[in-house]
Each structure stands twice: as structure tokens, then as C-alpha cells.
Design an enzyme around this catalytic site. Sequence first.
Site, PDB file in Angstrom:
ATOM      1  N   MET A 133     -11.435  -6.177   4.645  1.00 36.54           N
ATOM      2  CA  MET A 133     -10.555  -5.179   5.702  1.00 36.54           C
ATOM      3  C   MET A 133     -10.439  -5.773   7.139  1.00 36.54           C
ATOM      4  SD  MET A 133     -10.010  -2.658   3.833  1.00 36.54           S
ATOM      5  CE  MET A 133      -9.245  -1.688   5.282  1.00 36.54           C
ATOM      6  N   ASP A 141      -4.664   3.333  -1.354  1.00 35.59           N
ATOM      7  CA  ASP A 141      -5.738   3.567  -0.468  1.00 35.59           C
ATOM      8  C   ASP A 141      -6.316   5.089  -0.593  1.00 35.59           C
ATOM      9  OD1 ASP A 141      -6.100   1.158   1.194  1.00 35.59           O
ATOM     10  OD2 ASP A 141      -3.998   1.559   1.617  1.00 35.59           O
ATOM     11  N   HIS A 165      -1.189  -0.978  -4.319  1.00 39.83           N
ATOM     12  CA  HIS A 165      -2.373  -1.095  -3.724  1.00 39.83           C
ATOM     13  C   HIS A 165      -2.669   0.618  -3.444  1.00 39.83           C
ATOM     14  CE1 HIS A 165      -6.082  -2.216  -1.435  1.00 39.83           C
ATOM     15  NE2 HIS A 165      -5.636  -1.254  -0.672  1.00 39.83           N
ATOM     16  N   HIS A 188      -8.221   1.107  -4.159  1.00 38.93           N
ATOM     17  CA  HIS A 188      -9.436   0.997  -3.148  1.00 38.93           C
ATOM     18  C   HIS A 188      -9.873   2.301  -2.675  1.00 38.93           C
ATOM     19  CE1 HIS A 188     -10.044  -0.120   1.305  1.00 38.93           C
ATOM     20  NE2 HIS A 188     -11.064   0.104   0.692  1.00 38.93           N
ATOM     21  N   MET A 234      -8.826   7.971   0.391  1.00 43.51           N
ATOM     22  CA  MET A 234      -9.683   8.388   1.144  1.00 43.51           C
ATOM     23  C   MET A 234     -10.022   9.821   0.940  1.00 43.51           C
ATOM     24  SD  MET A 234      -7.657   6.867   4.437  1.00 43.51           S
ATOM     25  CE  MET A 234      -6.808   5.284   4.140  1.00 43.51           C
ATOM     26  N   ASP A 254      -6.662  -6.705   3.740  1.00 46.92           N
ATOM     27  CA  ASP A 254      -5.763  -5.645   4.094  1.00 46.92           C
ATOM     28  C   ASP A 254      -6.036  -5.035   5.651  1.00 46.92           C
ATOM     29  OD1 ASP A 254      -4.989  -2.995   3.926  1.00 46.92           O
ATOM     30  OD2 ASP A 254      -6.439  -2.080   2.439  1.00 46.92           O
ATOM     31  N   MET A 309     -12.103   4.477  -0.926  1.00 47.40           N
ATOM     32  CA  MET A 309     -13.016   5.058   0.282  1.00 47.40           C
ATOM     33  C   MET A 309     -13.438   6.261   0.201  1.00 47.40           C
ATOM     34  SD  MET A 309     -10.292   3.062   2.909  1.00 47.40           S
ATOM     35  CE  MET A 309      -8.557   3.067   1.950  1.00 47.40           C
ATOM     36  N   SER A 355       0.785  -1.096  -0.033  1.00 47.51           N
ATOM     37  CA  SER A 355      -0.022  -0.113   0.013  1.00 47.51           C
ATOM     38  C   SER A 355       0.720   1.243   0.069  1.00 47.51           C
ATOM     39  CB  SER A 355      -0.840  -0.095   1.106  1.00 47.51           C
ATOM     40  OG  SER A 355      -1.555   1.453   1.374  1.00 47.51           O
TER      41      SER A 355
END
Length: 222
Positions: free
Chosen positions: A139, A36, A34, A68, A38, A177, A70, A9
Amino acid sequence: MKKFLISPSILSADFARLGKDVKNVLNSGANMLHFDVMDNHYVKNLTFGPIICKAIRDYGIKTNIEIHLMVKPVDRIIPEFIKAGANIISFHPETTNNINKTIQLIKKNNCKVGIVINPETSLNCLKYIINKIDTILLMSVNPGFGGQQFIEKILNKIKKTKKIIDNSGYNIDLEVDGGININNILKIAKMGANIFVVGTAIFKSNNYKLTIDQMRNQLNLI
């Protein structure tokens, strides 16, 4: 058995030299990347957008990138990440008003689809979409921050999810993850996971290759 894949990540990478850091981790044996993403809305943190994905591609990185998301609402930003070079888009069911529409939006752009299940989220939604997805991402921490500890009760959830996949007959990856490290990757794999998102344990180590090799040594015990 599916191949074990280690997916660092970049949330834990050195953003002052992100291109070099990403290239270093891939040269050290990582299989994919990966991201993330947000939004300071769905989760209480703000990270990065499609421009970072494009920058990594422009730097010359060709390996698979999983985004990913979010973010809520999720649909608007999906085409932007696909245009920026994403190979897999994973999203949380609760971030869309129409899960099937969001899956179709991703697939029509020739991108793979992942569904993300939070620690307290039921697996029930899978029975309605199991034939439409490529990856299930469980998760093992509460989403929003890096560096958290693995939630042990997720081990049973991994096992249940693997059974759902096996019973479905579909070729679906099972990804985990959060809080994965050298000491717990083996027991996570034994429950059925084949993709491991690792952030802090790799990027905060002194030697990426040594850390990834040690994880591989654990996985080779299966």
C-alpha cells in the site's frame, strides 16, 4: 522481467453503470480488475461485497479479478468471494488470527494468494510465508479511501521488497496500490513493481484509453 499489468480499482468507477464502465476500461487496455473491499471496521469506510463481484461475472467479464480484503475478521468472507468469481484474494496479516490457515483457505479453493502490507507495516512477516504466496501488495497510501496521494517513502520499501522476492527465488508478483498516476508510474516500476493498481487516475480521466496508453508509454521506457 515480469509483464507490467495495469489493474484499475473499481472503487473509483461509476457505480450507476458499473458493468459498462468496467467493460470500457478493459477495452481501453487494462489487464485485470481490483476490488477494494472495506468493512467500516478494519478501515473507516464501507464499500461492497461478493454480490458485486458476481454481478460483474454475470455481466460477462472474464478477466482476472483481485479481491483486496480490508475486513476483520477475514476468513468468513473468503469462500463467498471465491464462489463469486475471484481469481486472487489479498488480505492484511493483521486481519487474521492465523495467517497460514487463511492462506490455506484461499489456496484450497484454487485461488491465488496475496499479502497486503500497509505503509507502516514491517516486511518481517514475509520471511515466514514467502513460499506460500503469489503476490505481495504494497500500500502506497493508508488504506480506507480512494483518491489519496502516493507516499514517496514507499519507493524504498518497494525496492526492499523486490530484493526479498529476488532472493527467495519464488515467482511472486509485486503490486503497488495508492496514488499511482502517469507522473509517477515509471519511478514505481523502476523500484521493481510489476502490477499497478490505479483508480482515480483512470476512472476520473476523460479518456480511459489515452490515460492507460500514456502509462504504457512510461513503462516502455524501462
